[in-house]
Write an enzyme that holds these catalytic residues in place. Structure first.
Site, mmCIF file in Angstrom:
data_model
loop_
_atom_site.group_PDB
_atom_site.id
_atom_site.type_symbol
_atom_site.label_atom_id
_atom_site.label_comp_id
_atom_site.label_asym_id
_atom_site.label_seq_id
_atom_site.Cartn_x
_atom_site.Cartn_y
_atom_site.Cartn_z
ATOM 1 N N GLY A 287 -24.581 28.551 -9.097
ATOM 2 C CA GLY A 287 -24.829 27.615 -10.192
ATOM 3 C C GLY A 287 -24.558 28.195 -11.560
ATOM 4 O O GLY A 287 -24.210 29.365 -11.719
ATOM 5 N N GLY B 8 -25.432 29.939 -14.252
ATOM 6 C CA GLY B 8 -26.482 30.877 -14.641
ATOM 7 C C GLY B 8 -26.487 31.196 -16.119
ATOM 8 O O GLY B 8 -27.478 31.696 -16.650
ATOM 9 N N LYS C 295 -21.491 28.407 -23.126
ATOM 10 C CA LYS C 295 -21.609 29.540 -22.215
ATOM 11 C C LYS C 295 -22.321 30.682 -22.932
ATOM 12 O O LYS C 295 -21.825 31.204 -23.925
ATOM 13 C CB LYS C 295 -20.238 30.007 -21.735
ATOM 14 C CG LYS C 295 -20.330 31.122 -20.685
ATOM 15 C CD LYS C 295 -18.982 31.414 -20.066
ATOM 16 C CE LYS C 295 -19.104 32.507 -18.993
ATOM 17 N NZ LYS C 295 -17.801 32.784 -18.345
ATOM 18 N N GLY D 241 -29.143 34.772 -18.834
ATOM 19 C CA GLY D 241 -28.416 33.604 -19.309
ATOM 20 C C GLY D 241 -27.632 33.829 -20.584
ATOM 21 O O GLY D 241 -27.162 32.865 -21.207
ATOM 22 N N ARG E 197 -16.956 25.715 -24.348
ATOM 23 C CA ARG E 197 -15.869 25.504 -23.401
ATOM 24 C C ARG E 197 -15.610 24.006 -23.232
ATOM 25 O O ARG E 197 -16.538 23.200 -23.256
ATOM 26 C CB ARG E 197 -16.203 26.137 -22.044
ATOM 27 C CG ARG E 197 -16.548 27.615 -22.128
ATOM 28 C CD ARG E 197 -16.358 28.334 -20.816
ATOM 29 N NE ARG E 197 -17.184 27.827 -19.738
ATOM 30 C CZ ARG E 197 -17.183 28.342 -18.500
ATOM 31 N NH1 ARG E 197 -16.390 29.351 -18.208
ATOM 32 N NH2 ARG E 197 -17.969 27.845 -17.569
ATOM 33 N N ARG F 207 -16.220 22.636 -9.365
ATOM 34 C CA ARG F 207 -15.355 23.607 -8.687
ATOM 35 C C ARG F 207 -15.471 23.498 -7.174
ATOM 36 O O ARG F 207 -16.268 22.706 -6.675
ATOM 37 C CB ARG F 207 -15.672 25.009 -9.192
ATOM 38 C CG ARG F 207 -17.037 25.491 -8.921
ATOM 39 C CD ARG F 207 -18.016 25.794 -10.041
ATOM 40 N NE ARG F 207 -17.781 25.627 -11.417
ATOM 41 C CZ ARG F 207 -17.706 26.614 -12.308
ATOM 42 N NH1 ARG F 207 -17.809 27.867 -11.929
ATOM 43 N NH2 ARG F 207 -17.568 26.369 -13.583
ATOM 44 N N ASP G 29 -16.372 29.763 -6.134
ATOM 45 C CA ASP G 29 -17.091 29.157 -7.256
ATOM 46 C C ASP G 29 -16.321 29.289 -8.564
ATOM 47 O O ASP G 29 -16.753 28.752 -9.590
ATOM 48 C CB ASP G 29 -18.492 29.771 -7.405
ATOM 49 C CG ASP G 29 -18.456 31.285 -7.507
ATOM 50 O OD1 ASP G 29 -18.108 31.925 -6.492
ATOM 51 O OD2 ASP G 29 -18.748 31.828 -8.589
ATOM 52 N N ASN G 30 -15.176 29.979 -8.538
ATOM 53 C CA ASN G 30 -14.342 30.103 -9.730
ATOM 54 C C ASN G 30 -13.012 29.375 -9.574
ATOM 55 O O ASN G 30 -12.025 29.722 -10.223
ATOM 56 C CB ASN G 30 -14.079 31.586 -10.048
ATOM 57 C CG ASN G 30 -15.342 32.325 -10.441
ATOM 58 O OD1 ASN G 30 -16.281 31.729 -10.952
ATOM 59 N ND2 ASN G 30 -15.386 33.613 -10.187
ATOM 60 N N ASP H 250 -13.281 30.185 -15.713
ATOM 61 C CA ASP H 250 -14.164 31.350 -15.652
ATOM 62 C C ASP H 250 -13.409 32.664 -15.868
ATOM 63 O O ASP H 250 -13.068 33.373 -14.921
ATOM 64 C CB ASP H 250 -14.934 31.388 -14.326
ATOM 65 C CG ASP H 250 -15.973 30.274 -14.238
ATOM 66 O OD1 ASP H 250 -16.279 29.681 -15.284
ATOM 67 O OD2 ASP H 250 -16.466 29.998 -13.138
#
Length: 631
Positions: free
Chosen positions: A108, A110, A131, A144, A201, A208, A293-294, A303
């Protein structure tokens, strides 16, 4: 200035949002998003903004009202997370992922926060994220936060990739602060305080491949599972949302058959991903962390972490220091992206049967990659008239020659536009000199092959390998020991290699390839009537496909060091340069090493011919070393 942003947060209306208000890291079942709040920063201030990226949101360059200073202050306030924009609904996205080939369970956002979706001036929809804005339910043991150096790299590379013509997420602003977090920069036990920094971003979506892995049952190897096992209803919701929103032509064509619709969607993301990685290969870009996840569900580069553009061409180049096995090396990117698509296919079951998706993957991916890669390489070589079967071999032999001579990937492609079929002998020698000047020197090779292990440690490991091979194998150090032994051998041989020997060998290799290139160009000329018009068009095509400027690591580092000392002008200057990567830019000239030692600025050092020695981060010593060092 930011009051012009028009929010319409379709994702939160279309997908389940976690009802819990519990703060801190936790498992988030049965939801695609969890609501969050950005954590304020001390004294936020703007490092840089990309006006072309912000224009997507309908934000025009500030002039008199507001002034540039007022707009910068407003951007710093809202895009640091210190104030939330009217209409924004901060949330963090839930996803899982296969990291370095193993299923990691819930991951997730983060450190990233969805702010909402802004409607652009032409009605298009853009998701915006912060981000580095603080803790979310997916932060795990982290805080974070992101720091200045990583944020500048992501900000600059997002925009650099866009202006290179490569599908990518965008970066609108980079905002730093006086808030600090502790980071161990080199993982050597020497942590230091670094400034918290936030990047805005922008993308059509940040969903994704891993977004569809939240339904995965316990993995047979890691035992981990997704937080929403057995929630096929959510999988259906996600597919409906993704396809209707980002693939509307597919939704319209197959509205009465969901399996056919889902198959068409999978075919399209397969082809987009193949084209994307082909584009990476053609500019020497290494992503570094190609986990599921990327990988973007709409085919974007997403990412930016330990990425890098190759300097010296090495197909086994690894830009991620933690990638000990070279899983995400430059030459493995195409097959890894295909592997990731296979995991996406598994995650779509039962809504798309695996036998259908696997057949699509086998039939479409390799063919699309090879087609797009060769089309792009033809443009880079100025082969604009004919498409011959032999072209693939010519490209392979060019890369082999680059590898043998340790040639600079970007600069050599850029130089080739000045080569002509009827070049006279004296000019050919000058061209050859210029070409070989882009190849590694003996001193650079010595840097590459300098032994890295303590001799006593190496000796102990070799003794262990003999006395207890089972234990040695369990430690997983065999590959590293072999690399070190090869480094020692090559470094020893390099002591005997003279600069003249190296130059002579490099010239011989390039003469052989250039003759093949000349013959191929001659075939182009023979197929047309006007050779001058053809050559003009050839040079134009080459110069629009071979960048003069890329975001080399040292360029980014110079900008980072200036910013860490409070000077943001270098980040802004580099951003301007990267907005026109194919053009010679006035004021950005080649700077020789002695000029750098006299204190030349980073801006002046942004040059197409990098003269300093560079460490080559390879999974093993490159091929050209063994060829260069034969006795």
């Amino acid at each position: 200035w930011l009051g012009a942003l028009r929010f319409d947060n379709l994702a939160l209306r279309s997908l389940p949002v976690d009802a819990s208000e519990e703060g801190g890291p936790r498992t988030v079942p049965g939801a695609c998003f969890a609501r969050v709040r950005p954590s304020p920063l001390q004294n936020p201030r703007l490092v840089a903004m990309s006006l072309p990226a912000l224009a997507l949101l309908g934000l025009e360059a500030p002039t008199a009202d507001p002034t540039a200073a007022e707009a910068e202050a407003e951007a710093a306030l809202f895009f640091s997370g210190n104030r939330v924009l009217a209409g924004a609904e901060p949330a963090a996205h839930c996803y899982c992922g296969h990291q370095f080939g193993s299923f990691a369970g819930q991951l997730g956002d983060g450190a990233a926060m969805y702010l909402g979706e802004v409607l652009g001036p032409r009605g298009e929809r853009w998701e915006i994220q912060l981000k580095g804005a603080g803790i979310t339910p997916f932060s795990r043991q982290a805080d974070g936060r992101k720091v200045l150096r990583s944020s500048i790299r992501e900000f600059l590379c997002s925009e650099a990739m866009f202006h290179l013509g490569i599908p990518t997420t965008r970066a609108g602003t980079c905002v730093t602060s006086d808030s600090k977090v502790v980071r161990d920069v080199f993982y050597d036990g020497n942590p230091k305080n670094e400034r918290c920094t936030v990047v805005l971003r922008i993308a059509s979506t940040f969903i994704r491949f891993g977004s569809f892995e939240i339904f995965k049952p316990p993995d047979e190897y890691t035992g981990r599972k997704g937080p929403s096992v057995n929630r096929n209803d959510i999988r259906i919701q996600m597919l409906d949302y993704v396809i209707s929103t980002f693939y509307p032509e597919i939704q319209e064509a197959y509205s009465d058959n969901t399996v056919q619709r889902n198959a068409a969607f999978f075919k399209e993301i397969t082809k987009r991903t193949a084209r994307l990685v082909a584009e990476w290969q053609c500019v020497g870009f290494c992503h570094g962390v190609l986990n599921t996840d990327n990988m973007s569900i709409v085919g974007l580069t997403i990412d930016y972490g330990p990425f890098g553009f190759m300097d010296r061409y090495d197909p086994e180049h690894v830009c991620n220091g933690s990638d000990n096995t070279g899983r995400y090396a430059y030459n493995k990117q195409p097959e890894i992206c295909k592997w990731n698509l296979g995991k996406l296919a598994e995650a779509l079951v039962p809504e798309l049967p695996l036998e259908i998706s696997q057949l699509i993957l086998e039939e479409e991916y390799d063919a699309e990659f090879e087609k797009h890669y060769l089309q792009k390489m033809r443009k880079k070589l100025g082969l604009i008239q004919l498409e011959l079967e032999e072209d693939s071999k010519l490209v392979s032999e060019l890369l082999e020659t680059m590898h043998l001579t340790a040639g600079d990937f970007t600069n050599i492609f850029y130089l080739l536009s000045s080569f002509s079929v009827d070049i006279d002998p004296s000019k050919f020698e000058d061209f050859l000199e210029e070409l070989t000047s882009q190849c590694a020197s003996v001193e650079e090779l010595k840097v590459v092959f300098k032994p890295q292990m303590d001799p006593r440690q190496l000796s102990m490991m070799l003794m262990l390998a003999q006395s207890n091979p089972q234990l040695f194998a369990l430690m997983g150090t065999k590959a590293n020991i072999n690399k070190e032994l090869e480094r020692i051998e090559q470094f020893s041989k390099l002591q005997q290699l003279t600069a003249d020997d190296l130059l002579s060998r490099n010239k011989r290799h390039w003469k052989e390839w250039l003759e093949k290139y000349r013959v191929r160009l001659q075939k182009e000329i023979e197929s047309i009537g006007n050779a001058d018009a053809w050559n003009t068009e050839r040079v134009k095509v080459m110069n629009s496909n071979n960048p003069k400027y890329i975001l080399r690591n040292y360029i980014a580092q110079n900008a980072i060091e200036a910013a860490e000392n409070g000077d943001f002008s270098e980040v802004r200057n580099v951003l301007k340069l990267l907005e026109h990567p194919f053009q010679e830019t006035e004021g950005f000239q080649e700077v020789k090493e002695d000029a750098e030692e006299e204190g030349a600025t980073a801006t002046a050092a942004v040059c197409s011919q990098e003269t300093r020695s560079r460490q080559s981060y390879c999974s093993k010593p490159p091929l050209w070393a063994s060829e260069l060092c034969v006795t």
